[in-house]
Design a protein around this motif. Structure first.
Motif, short mmCIF file in Angstrom:
data_model
loop_
_atom_site.label_atom_id
_atom_site.label_comp_id
_atom_site.label_asym_id
_atom_site.label_seq_id
_atom_site.Cartn_x
_atom_site.Cartn_y
_atom_site.Cartn_z
N SER A 134 0.82 -1.21 0.00
CA SER A 134 0.00 0.00 0.00
C SER A 134 0.86 1.26 0.00
CB SER A 134 -0.93 0.01 1.22
OG SER A 134 -0.19 -0.09 2.42
N VAL A 135 2.12 1.13 0.42
CA VAL A 135 3.06 2.25 0.40
C VAL A 135 4.31 1.80 -0.34
CG1 VAL A 135 4.45 3.86 1.74
CG2 VAL A 135 2.22 3.15 2.59
N VAL A 136 4.70 2.58 -1.34
CA VAL A 136 5.88 2.25 -2.13
C VAL A 136 6.78 3.47 -2.21
CG1 VAL A 136 6.72 1.60 -4.41
CG2 VAL A 136 4.68 0.54 -3.47
N VAL A 137 8.06 3.26 -2.06
CA VAL A 137 9.04 4.33 -2.19
C VAL A 137 9.90 4.03 -3.41
CG1 VAL A 137 10.93 5.58 -1.11
CG2 VAL A 137 9.05 4.70 0.29
N ASP A 138 9.96 4.97 -4.33
CA ASP A 138 10.71 4.81 -5.57
C ASP A 138 11.68 5.98 -5.69
OD1 ASP A 138 11.49 3.81 -8.05
OD2 ASP A 138 9.99 5.02 -9.11
N GLU A 139 12.96 5.69 -5.86
CA GLU A 139 13.98 6.74 -5.98
C GLU A 139 14.44 6.80 -7.43
OE1 GLU A 139 17.93 8.44 -3.65
OE2 GLU A 139 17.17 6.44 -3.21
N ASP A 140 14.26 7.98 -8.05
CA ASP A 140 14.70 8.19 -9.44
C ASP A 140 16.05 8.89 -9.44
OD1 ASP A 140 12.50 7.08 -10.60
OD2 ASP A 140 11.45 8.97 -10.93
N ILE A 141 17.03 8.31 -10.11
CA ILE A 141 18.33 8.95 -10.34
C ILE A 141 18.60 8.77 -11.83
CG2 ILE A 141 20.76 9.04 -9.71
CD1 ILE A 141 20.08 7.66 -7.10
N LEU A 142 18.25 9.80 -12.61
CA LEU A 142 18.18 9.67 -14.06
C LEU A 142 18.67 10.94 -14.77
CD1 LEU A 142 14.54 8.24 -14.09
CD2 LEU A 142 16.61 6.91 -14.58
N PRO A 143 18.87 10.87 -16.08
CA PRO A 143 19.23 12.09 -16.82
C PRO A 143 18.12 13.13 -16.81
CG PRO A 143 19.85 10.14 -18.07
CD PRO A 143 19.01 9.66 -16.91
N ASN A 144 16.86 12.69 -16.79
CA ASN A 144 15.73 13.62 -16.73
C ASN A 144 14.53 12.90 -16.12
OD1 ASN A 144 16.09 12.67 -19.85
ND2 ASN A 144 13.93 12.54 -19.21
N PRO A 165 22.54 13.23 -22.35
CA PRO A 165 21.75 12.10 -21.81
C PRO A 165 22.54 11.18 -20.89
CG PRO A 165 22.31 11.73 -24.11
CD PRO A 165 22.72 13.13 -23.80
N ASP A 166 23.84 11.36 -20.82
CA ASP A 166 24.65 10.51 -19.94
C ASP A 166 24.86 11.12 -18.55
OD1 ASP A 166 25.05 8.61 -21.95
OD2 ASP A 166 26.70 9.78 -22.79
N LYS A 167 24.42 12.35 -18.38
CA LYS A 167 24.60 13.04 -17.11
C LYS A 167 23.38 12.87 -16.21
CE LYS A 167 25.71 17.59 -15.14
NZ LYS A 167 25.96 19.02 -15.44
N ILE A 168 23.63 12.68 -14.92
CA ILE A 168 22.52 12.55 -13.97
C ILE A 168 22.03 13.95 -13.59
CG2 ILE A 168 21.79 11.70 -11.72
CD1 ILE A 168 22.39 9.53 -13.81
N ASN A 169 20.90 14.35 -14.16
CA ASN A 169 20.33 15.67 -13.89
C ASN A 169 19.12 15.61 -12.96
OD1 ASN A 169 22.00 17.29 -15.74
ND2 ASN A 169 20.97 16.14 -17.36
N ALA A 170 18.52 14.45 -12.84
CA ALA A 170 17.28 14.33 -12.09
C ALA A 170 17.43 13.32 -10.95
CB ALA A 170 16.14 13.89 -13.02
N HIS A 171 17.09 13.76 -9.75
CA HIS A 171 17.13 12.89 -8.57
C HIS A 171 15.94 13.27 -7.70
CE1 HIS A 171 19.54 11.21 -4.86
NE2 HIS A 171 18.42 10.53 -5.13
N ALA A 172 15.08 12.32 -7.45
CA ALA A 172 13.90 12.57 -6.63
C ALA A 172 13.49 11.28 -5.93
CB ALA A 172 12.75 13.11 -7.47
N ILE A 173 12.83 11.46 -4.80
CA ILE A 173 12.22 10.32 -4.10
C ILE A 173 10.71 10.49 -4.18
CG2 ILE A 173 11.94 9.16 -1.88
CD1 ILE A 173 14.75 10.08 -1.15
N HIS A 174 10.03 9.44 -4.64
CA HIS A 174 8.58 9.45 -4.76
C HIS A 174 7.98 8.42 -3.81
CE1 HIS A 174 9.31 11.61 -8.52
NE2 HIS A 174 10.10 10.62 -8.89
#
Length: 297
Positions: A15-25, A83-92
């Motif tokens: 019911s609760v999910v944590v997803d961490e995005d570490i991506l170019p965008n 596109p090879d650079k990590i520009n986006a980092h967020a926790i959802h």
């Protein structure tokens, strides 16, 4: 904008999910899902669109997006250059309230939390004074087990309902942000074109061509689905981009910001900026400098 039905990459029983995005965008599609979403931006900037509301987002921002609320965190165009650079980092954090028995939220102890959750349909931004405290909790959630995540999130909702005041609403006044499939495809083309070409002179004929309808039909169509004119929407996107430039000290003066975001004069820019933000560009700059968010010139 086409609203894609998005399914978080999670086990069906959670019911609760944590997803961490570490991506170019960030995920580059306007989408919705049945789960309430809490997002903390750690790295990256761009434009958040929620329903027909838009504003700039930046590192340190924390948002709540309601269940089934269409949204996109549109990365800054510069993020796509490498596109090879990590520009986006967020926790959802995704919370599926439907997995919790209704009786649980009817308990007297849950009254304030239930009331708070009922207000999240159109989304909120967490006030800055609560970001450090809430941010630490969100970071800890990435290492918690399933049950610990649920209990921690309930405590967080309790904090939101009792301690946080001055939420910034992401509601532009349109209560139903659902676009039917056919209309969503057309809105997707209009919104994406606007986000990519806001600094240019976008004429009514041009944007109507993008929507594949006549200029007169487009005016009626856009107003029907957003309750605002296209020019108002375009100005909101331009002012959002201007605020990002101010925050990042990415400018050589107000006139430079005005012309770089599509305005034909500094006077017009000042007028629209004040109407949109409630303050002049210079007052906006002073406010951020006073908070230590900008370096002195």
């Amino acid at each position: 904008m086409k609203v894609l039905d998005f399914t978080p990459p999670v086990p069906k029983e959670d019911s609760v999910v944590v997803d961490e995005d570490i991506l170019p965008n960030f995920y580059n599609y306007y989408h919705r899902h049945k789960q309430l979403q809490i997002t903390m931006i750690i790295r990256g900037e761009g434009t958040l669109m929620a329903g027909n509301y838009s504003q700039a987002f930046k590192p340190g921002d924390i948002y709540i997006l309601g269940a089934n609320q269409p949204h996109i965190f549109k990365s800054d165009p510069s993020h796509f250059a490498n596109p090879d650079k990590i520009n986006a980092h967020a926790i959802h954090i995704y919370f599926d309230q439907d997995r919790i028995p209704v009786e649980f939220f009817s308990l007297p102890e849950m009254e304030s939390i239930s009331s708070f959750l009922n207000t999240t349909q159109n989304g909120f931004q967490l006030p800055s004074e609560h970001v450090n405290y809430v941010g630490k909790i969100i970071n800890r959630l990435t290492t918690r087990s399933n049950l610990e995540r649920l209990l921690t999130l309930i405590n967080l909702f309790d904090y939101f309902s009792k301690e946080v005041r001055g939420w910034k609403s992401l509601d532009s006044g349109l209560s139903n942000n659902y676009f039917p499939e056919g209309e969503g495809v057309r809105m997707n083309e209009v919104f994406q074109y606007t986000l990519e070409h806001y600094a240019e002179n976008i004429t009514l004929n041009k944007i109507a061509e993008i929507a594949h309808i006549t200029p007169h039909a487009f005016c009626k169509y856009f107003k029907k689905h957003t309750r605002k004119t296209y020019n108002s929407f375009l100005n909101e996107i331009r002012i959002s981009e201007a605020c990002k430039k101010i925050i990042n000290s990415n400018h050589d003066g107000i006139s430079t910001i005005a012309y770089s975001t599509g305005f034909n004069s500094a006077t017009n820019f000042n007028r629209v900026f004040r109407k949109t933000t409630g303050m002049s560009p210079r007052d906006y700059i002073r406010e951020y400098k006073s908070k230590g968010n900008l370096y002195s010139n």
